[in-house]
Design a protein around this motif. Sequence first.
Motif, PDB file in Angstrom:
ATOM      1  N   LEU A 286       0.832  -1.204   0.000  1.00 11.74           N
ATOM      2  CA  LEU A 286       0.000   0.000   0.000  1.00 11.74           C
ATOM      3  C   LEU A 286       0.870   1.259   0.000  1.00 11.74           C
ATOM      4  N   GLY A 287       2.057   1.191   0.657  1.00 13.11           N
ATOM      5  CA  GLY A 287       2.987   2.316   0.589  1.00 13.11           C
ATOM      6  C   GLY A 287       3.428   2.588  -0.836  1.00 13.11           C
ATOM      7  N   ILE A 288       3.768   1.495  -1.578  1.00 15.32           N
ATOM      8  CA  ILE A 288       4.141   1.646  -2.985  1.00 15.32           C
ATOM      9  C   ILE A 288       2.983   2.258  -3.772  1.00 15.32           C
ATOM     10  N   TYR A 289       1.766   1.763  -3.491  1.00 17.87           N
ATOM     11  CA  TYR A 289       0.564   2.277  -4.165  1.00 17.87           C
ATOM     12  C   TYR A 289       0.470   3.790  -3.993  1.00 17.87           C
ATOM     13  N   SER A 290       0.693   4.266  -2.750  1.00 16.52           N
ATOM     14  CA  SER A 290       0.556   5.701  -2.508  1.00 16.52           C
ATOM     15  C   SER A 290       1.596   6.499  -3.280  1.00 16.52           C
ATOM     16  N   PHE A 291       2.831   5.973  -3.345  1.00 15.26           N
ATOM     17  CA  PHE A 291       3.866   6.715  -4.067  1.00 15.26           C
ATOM     18  C   PHE A 291       3.523   6.822  -5.550  1.00 15.26           C
ATOM     19  N   ILE A 292       3.028   5.704  -6.140  1.00 18.39           N
ATOM     20  CA  ILE A 292       2.674   5.740  -7.564  1.00 18.39           C
ATOM     21  C   ILE A 292       1.503   6.686  -7.783  1.00 18.39           C
TER      22      ILE A 292
ATOM     23  N   PHE B 239       1.006  15.981  -3.001  1.00 19.51           N
ATOM     24  CA  PHE B 239       1.748  16.159  -1.759  1.00 19.51           C
ATOM     25  C   PHE B 239       1.002  15.538  -0.589  1.00 19.51           C
ATOM     26  N   THR B 240      -0.317  15.786  -0.534  1.00 21.77           N
ATOM     27  CA  THR B 240      -1.118  15.184   0.530  1.00 21.77           C
ATOM     28  C   THR B 240      -1.074  13.670   0.436  1.00 21.77           C
ATOM     29  N   GLU B 241      -1.180  13.145  -0.800  1.00 24.28           N
ATOM     30  CA  GLU B 241      -1.172  11.697  -0.984  1.00 24.28           C
ATOM     31  C   GLU B 241       0.129  11.097  -0.467  1.00 24.28           C
ATOM     32  N   ALA B 242       1.255  11.753  -0.773  1.00 24.89           N
ATOM     33  CA  ALA B 242       2.535  11.180  -0.363  1.00 24.89           C
ATOM     34  C   ALA B 242       2.713  11.258   1.148  1.00 24.89           C
ATOM     35  N   SER B 243       2.331  12.396   1.756  1.00 27.18           N
ATOM     36  CA  SER B 243       2.591  12.524   3.192  1.00 27.18           C
ATOM     37  C   SER B 243       1.589  11.715   4.008  1.00 27.18           C
ATOM     38  N   VAL B 244       0.305  11.748   3.618  1.00 28.76           N
ATOM     39  CA  VAL B 244      -0.702  11.005   4.380  1.00 28.76           C
ATOM     40  C   VAL B 244      -0.694   9.534   3.983  1.00 28.76           C
ATOM     41  N   GLY B 245      -0.725   9.261   2.665  1.00 29.08           N
ATOM     42  CA  GLY B 245      -0.832   7.885   2.206  1.00 29.08           C
ATOM     43  C   GLY B 245       0.405   7.063   2.481  1.00 29.08           C
TER      44      GLY B 245
ATOM     45  N   GLY C  11       3.190   8.150   4.225  1.00 26.13           N
ATOM     46  CA  GLY C  11       3.859   8.407   5.493  1.00 26.13           C
ATOM     47  C   GLY C  11       3.037   7.977   6.686  1.00 26.13           C
ATOM     48  N   ILE C  12       1.961   8.746   6.973  1.00 22.63           N
ATOM     49  CA  ILE C  12       1.217   8.550   8.222  1.00 22.63           C
ATOM     50  C   ILE C  12       0.433   7.241   8.198  1.00 22.63           C
ATOM     51  N   THR C  13      -0.232   6.936   7.050  1.00 17.95           N
ATOM     52  CA  THR C  13      -1.093   5.749   7.038  1.00 17.95           C
ATOM     53  C   THR C  13      -0.290   4.486   7.280  1.00 17.95           C
ATOM     54  N   THR C  14       0.935   4.421   6.689  1.00 18.77           N
ATOM     55  CA  THR C  14       1.769   3.247   6.913  1.00 18.77           C
ATOM     56  C   THR C  14       2.069   3.076   8.393  1.00 18.77           C
ATOM     57  N   ILE C  15       2.413   4.186   9.064  1.00 16.01           N
ATOM     58  CA  ILE C  15       2.740   4.108  10.491  1.00 16.01           C
ATOM     59  C   ILE C  15       1.520   3.683  11.296  1.00 16.01           C
ATOM     60  N   LEU C  16       0.349   4.259  10.965  1.00 10.59           N
ATOM     61  CA  LEU C  16      -0.869   3.912  11.701  1.00 10.59           C
ATOM     62  C   LEU C  16      -1.221   2.447  11.497  1.00 10.59           C
TER      63      LEU C  16
ATOM     64  N   TYR D 176       9.795  15.088  -0.901  1.00 12.64           N
ATOM     65  CA  TYR D 176       9.456  13.659  -0.990  1.00 12.64           C
ATOM     66  C   TYR D 176      10.618  12.827  -0.480  1.00 12.64           C
ATOM     67  N   ALA D 177      11.831  13.211  -0.882  1.00 10.96           N
ATOM     68  CA  ALA D 177      13.002  12.453  -0.451  1.00 10.96           C
ATOM     69  C   ALA D 177      13.119  12.490   1.069  1.00 10.96           C
ATOM     70  N   LEU D 178      12.710  13.628   1.686  1.00 13.13           N
ATOM     71  CA  LEU D 178      12.784  13.721   3.140  1.00 13.13           C
ATOM     72  C   LEU D 178      11.741  12.836   3.810  1.00 13.13           C
ATOM     73  N   MET D 179      10.574  12.657   3.142  1.00 15.99           N
ATOM     74  CA  MET D 179       9.515  11.858   3.767  1.00 15.99           C
ATOM     75  C   MET D 179       9.663  10.373   3.481  1.00 15.99           C
ATOM     76  N   ASN D 180      10.565  10.045   2.584  1.00 16.51           N
ATOM     77  CA  ASN D 180      10.630   8.689   2.041  1.00 16.51           C
ATOM     78  C   ASN D 180      10.926   7.645   3.104  1.00 16.51           C
ATOM     79  N   TYR D 181      11.773   7.995   4.072  1.00 10.20           N
ATOM     80  CA  TYR D 181      12.290   6.970   4.973  1.00 10.20           C
ATOM     81  C   TYR D 181      11.395   6.751   6.186  1.00 10.20           C
ATOM     82  N   ILE D 182      10.302   7.557   6.328  1.00 13.75           N
ATOM     83  CA  ILE D 182       9.489   7.481   7.550  1.00 13.75           C
ATOM     84  C   ILE D 182       8.886   6.091   7.710  1.00 13.75           C
ATOM     85  N   SER D 183       8.290   5.590   6.587  1.00 11.62           N
ATOM     86  CA  SER D 183       7.629   4.288   6.702  1.00 11.62           C
ATOM     87  C   SER D 183       8.651   3.186   6.943  1.00 11.62           C
ATOM     88  N   THR D 184       9.862   3.334   6.345  1.00 11.10           N
ATOM     89  CA  THR D 184      10.898   2.333   6.568  1.00 11.10           C
ATOM     90  C   THR D 184      11.313   2.312   8.035  1.00 11.10           C
ATOM     91  N   LEU D 185      11.416   3.512   8.642  1.00 14.34           N
ATOM     92  CA  LEU D 185      11.786   3.574  10.064  1.00 14.34           C
ATOM     93  C   LEU D 185      10.738   2.876  10.921  1.00 14.34           C
TER      94      LEU D 185
END
Lengths: 173, 84
Positions: free
Chosen positions: A30-36, A51-57, A59-64, B63-72
Amino acid sequence: MIDFALLFFLVVCAVAAIQMRDLLSSIMLLGIYSFIMAVVWTRLNAVDVAFTEASVGAGITTILLIAALSRTRRMETKQCVPPANLLIYGTVILLTSAVLLYGTLDMPTYGDPGAPAHSHVAPRYLEKSYEEVGVPNVVTAVLASYRGYDTLGETTVIFGAGICVILLLRRKI
Amino acid sequence: MFDAAATVITLAAVLVLYRAIKGPRVYDRALAVNMIGTKTVVLLALIGFIYKRPHFLDIALVYALMNYISTLAFLKYREKGRLD
């Protein structure tokens, strides 16, 4: 051609994420999906949505999702669905997608300058928003001033939901 | 030239996607997510130059700065079994 490749990637990622029995792998896909998806938004020139898709999809969603996974089991249990139910589900899904596709038929084509979104109120916002509001960014002017009450309502809903989540989670600790 | 580069990057993404779906272990998939993120950064910069809007480069940097968050988060989960 790159657009088609990206959309193909999206479909492959989504199907693979559903098929995967290891839920951690599903989260990774799903992380790959969000980046694409973010690249697709950028191709459509919607940089802020990308930008929202990359940071929320991604970043945050993966962590949650990983946080939710750490409170449950990692492997999905195999469950059998009777074929009659599969037929019913498939029919419902096909009907819904047919109705949704029918709804897109009379929409204006992508980038059409005569579309209602470009000809109705947008020119007035572009001409007058700086005089009336004084904010250089038109999107910000529309969101925070012309649609101010709407945005206030949205913010109230999200604030209330956040307070509820905090209250629910605090009881556990 | 930028179009050719974007095509090559997309072809490379196919290989990474193959490893992400096939990958026997979950670490392969984590690495694949990271690589797709990197490819996204390069692809965004290229799209910026194709559209003659070089300020996309700033977005690619963020994007490059946010890239590693999920990996961490993934690595922390694998190490301790929990995130908090």
